[in-house]
Design a protein around this motif. Structure first.
Motif, mmCIF file in Angstrom:
data_model
loop_
_atom_site.group_PDB
_atom_site.id
_atom_site.type_symbol
_atom_site.label_atom_id
_atom_site.label_comp_id
_atom_site.label_asym_id
_atom_site.label_seq_id
_atom_site.Cartn_x
_atom_site.Cartn_y
_atom_site.Cartn_z
ATOM 1 N N CYS B 54 17.605 44.265 78.787
ATOM 2 C CA CYS B 54 16.399 43.429 78.859
ATOM 3 C C CYS B 54 16.505 42.183 77.993
ATOM 4 C CB CYS B 54 15.182 44.190 78.367
ATOM 5 S SG CYS B 54 14.706 45.516 79.409
ATOM 6 N N GLY B 55 17.560 42.049 77.217
ATOM 7 C CA GLY B 55 17.687 40.884 76.350
ATOM 8 C C GLY B 55 16.961 41.021 75.027
ATOM 9 N N THR B 75 19.895 33.864 79.613
ATOM 10 C CA THR B 75 18.845 34.785 79.181
ATOM 11 C C THR B 75 17.513 34.539 79.895
ATOM 12 O OG1 THR B 75 19.906 34.484 77.048
ATOM 13 C CG2 THR B 75 17.955 35.863 77.099
ATOM 14 N N ASN B 76 17.146 33.255 79.995
ATOM 15 C CA ASN B 76 15.837 32.960 80.583
ATOM 16 C C ASN B 76 15.759 33.329 82.053
ATOM 17 O OD1 ASN B 76 14.129 32.332 78.627
ATOM 18 N ND2 ASN B 76 14.055 30.113 79.023
ATOM 19 N N LYS B 79 15.284 36.945 82.240
ATOM 20 C CA LYS B 79 13.918 37.333 81.890
ATOM 21 C C LYS B 79 12.919 37.091 83.022
ATOM 22 C CE LYS B 79 14.129 37.111 76.916
ATOM 23 N NZ LYS B 79 13.595 36.472 75.710
ATOM 24 N N GLN B 80 13.120 35.986 83.755
ATOM 25 C CA GLN B 80 12.213 35.707 84.876
ATOM 26 C C GLN B 80 12.287 36.793 85.935
ATOM 27 O OE1 GLN B 80 9.840 33.845 85.746
ATOM 28 N NE2 GLN B 80 9.883 32.069 84.397
#
Lengths: 365, 245
Positions: B54-55, B75-76, B79-80
């Protein structure tokens, strides 16, 4: 972002404890400190040193002693005794009539009285001196009425032990400072720690929000509320204690805003080093509140501290902010006089923002 | 291994905490739309692994792709495209059902119209329309869990990570919860779920079992049972766990 701020307001307004800290505390503190400091004096023990011993000095002494504010503890014989009665703690004030009080007053329309007060408790010393000069003034007016002569009694006073009376009228600036620090730093640190504790912080960190957005969302509601608090205190100071702001209100509010941002950054920093609400609360209490109150000049004058502590005081942002607030409120000075203090707070603000953004972990470690 | 159908790809994932190796050289992939069970005793490294995916944690070493994106550099984007429901309950207790939906919808950038539609869709599905303005604190745990799942699904993630989602919930609610999981999976969402209820493991399409930071077995429940000559997943699990203690 907007949703984040709205959510934060929900947390605050639905939590009784937060509401009490935010809105009950300023009210209580201002009123408690205010009334504790401005309470009327009663039965204060004084000593009188009367070199003239004539009818007017007797009459004035009687007037002072019958005022129910003062009682006579001792009649002194010479000035050498003054120091010792103060040191023994017997009296709070000594009134000295110079030679030929009545004659000077009647012939030259001019006489002198010396008042010496124990200013180790500066607030009460100031009040005592004010009451005494008030009585002397009314005595003077009575005499003018009787004899229809323009006479004058010069009162000269001297504050022993703390000549500059550094903490008189400090309490409003002090309370503004302490409360802004408390509300801003403690409340933000607790609110971030709460999200960590409840596990919602993980969910926020998994979301596409970046740390700056999370921090800003947490902080903005408190900037707003602290600001409302500062204004509330100023209004209370004005309406309850009649303490006006001499200088520019806009400058005062702008300086407050800067200080609030500094305190918030500090709060975020605290939350990054504490895992639970309790720890955040304890750190805020002991690392912030006590030094804020003790080392800022709020209660104890910094000038009287040992040099090491004075150095420590310089590290306290609250010290500088109290100076700013005091200068604007009491002396009415502009930015040209307080730019140095402002710069110091600005520097501290930047320092804590950089530190907390660096420390605020986007990943849980 | 390198097919577009693998929505999670993990190669040699290792995570150390000081000298302690919590996760040791994991290698696995998860197919798109699969229900992937991630089993292990407490302390076996499940939560560490899920947090890395999940980071929330950085791995010490290894190559990891989630939803087609690299977890180090994108990462972003990762996450999205993921949803996450943590072990701890993840809704705000002092806010109402609708406020929680609005808040989480907002942080994933959903429009107001989308959020409104999602709220009525999920509340209708859970038959909780009347509780729209109820404070979360006042609801029973089972409802909260189902709401938390709906909130995590709100932005239509490609993968959803569920970290022990049914802990402390009654059997009926667990059953309903798994129905929601099936429904999400048939709509194309990949489900990555950790649990220590062995009956739940039977619901998964493939199961990996972690022991002491390593994956000791990974296959469909049927084949695992055959391989370990056990008649339930519990038997499989106990054999593996005993072998190491």
């Amino acid at each position: 972002m907007k949703g984040f701020i709205i959510k934060e307001f929900f947390h605050i307004f639905r939590d009784v404890r937060s509401m009490v800290i935010l809105f009950g505390m300023p009210l209580v503190q201002v009123l408690v400190f205010g009334f504790a400091i401005t309470t009327e004096i009663k039965d204060v023990e004084i000593a009188i040193l009367d070199y003239s011993r004539d009818h007017l000095s007797q009459e004035l002494s009687n007037k002072i002693l019958s005022s129910e504010y003062f009682i006579l503890a001792e009649n002194l014989e010479d000035e050498g005794q003054i120091e010792s009665v103060f040191k023994a703690g017997k009296v709070k004030e000594v009134i000295i009539f110079r030679d030929n009080f009545a004659r000077n007053l009647e012939k030259e329309q001019h006489a002198a009285i010396h008042i010496i007060a124990d200013a180790s408790d500066p607030n009460s010393a100031n009040i005592i001196v004010n009451y005494t000069t008030g009585i002397i003034r009314s005595f003077m007016l009575e005499k003018i009425g009787e004899k229809a002569l323009p006479i004058e009694i010069n009162t000269e006073y001297k504050m022993l032990f703390n000549p500059e009376l550094k903490s008189v009228f400090m309490f409003i600036p002090g309370i503004i400072t302490v409360l802004l620090m408390l509300v801003s730093a403690m409340m933000t640190s607790i609110s971030i720690a709460r999200e960590k504790e409840l596990g919602t912080m993980e969910v926020l960190l998994v979301s596409p929000l970046n740390p700056v957005q999370i921090v800003a969302g947490k902080v903005i509601p408190y900037v707003f509320l602290s600001f409302v608090n500062a204004i509330t205190i100023l209004l209370l100071a004005f309406f309850v204690f009649g303490m006006p702001v001499q200088g520019s209100i806009i400058l005062l509010l702008a300086e407050s805003l800067l200080f609030i941002i500094m305190a918030l950054a500090l709060g975020i920093f605290i939350s990054t080093v504490s895992g639970s609400q309790q720890t955040a609360m304890m750190i805020s209490m002991f690392a912030l509140m006590l030094p804020t109150i003790l080392l800022s000049g709020f209660i104890f004058p910094i000038e009287n501290m040992p040099e090491v502590l004075q150095w420590l005081c310089n590290l306290m942002p609250t010290k500088w902010f109290i100076i700013i607030v005091k200068d604007i409120m009491l002396k009415g000075v502009g930015l040209t006089y307080i730019w140095k203090e402002t710069l110091i707070i600005l520097g501290m603000t930047i320092f804590f923002i950089v530190l907390s953004v660096k420390k605020f972990k986007i990943r849980l470690e | 291994m390198h097919s577009e159908e693998h929505i999670i790809r993990v190669e040699n994932l290792t995570r150390k905490f000081g000298s302690f190796t919590a996760v040791d050289k994991l290698n696995f992939y998860v197919n798109k739309g699969e229900i992937f069970g991630f089993l292990g005793a407490n302390g076996a490294g499940k939560t560490t692994a899920i947090r890395i995916l999940c980071g929330l944690l950085l791995p010490t070493s290894g190559k990891i792709e989630v939803a087609g994106f690299d977890i180090y550099r994108q990462t972003n984007k990762v996450k999205q495209n993921i949803g996450y429901m943590s072990q701890k309950f993840s809704l705000y207790e002092d806010m109402t059902v609708a406020e929680n939906f609005r808040f989480y919808g907002g942080i994933y950038g959903l429009s107001r119209k989308d959020i409104r539609e999602k709220i009525s869709y999920y509340l209708h599905k859970l038959r909780l329309e009347k509780k729209k303005n109820a404070i979360i604190k006042s609801l029973p745990l089972g409802w909260k869990q189902k709401l938390a799942f709906s909130v995590a699904m709100m932005h239509d993630p490609k993968v959803i990570f569920l970290d022990e989602p049914t802990g402390g919930v009654d059997p009926v609610t667990r059953r309903q919860f798994w129905e929601m999981i099936y429904e999400a999976a048939s709509a194309g969402t990949t489900i990555f779920v950790t649990t220590h209820y062995m009956d739940e493991a039977e619901y998964c399409q493939r199961v990996s079992i972690m022991v002491d930071g390593r994956i000791e077995a990974l296959d469909t429940p049927e084949r695992l049972k055959k391989q370990f000559e056990a008649d339930s997943m519990e038997g499989v699990f106990l054999q593996l766990a005993r072998g190491h203690s």
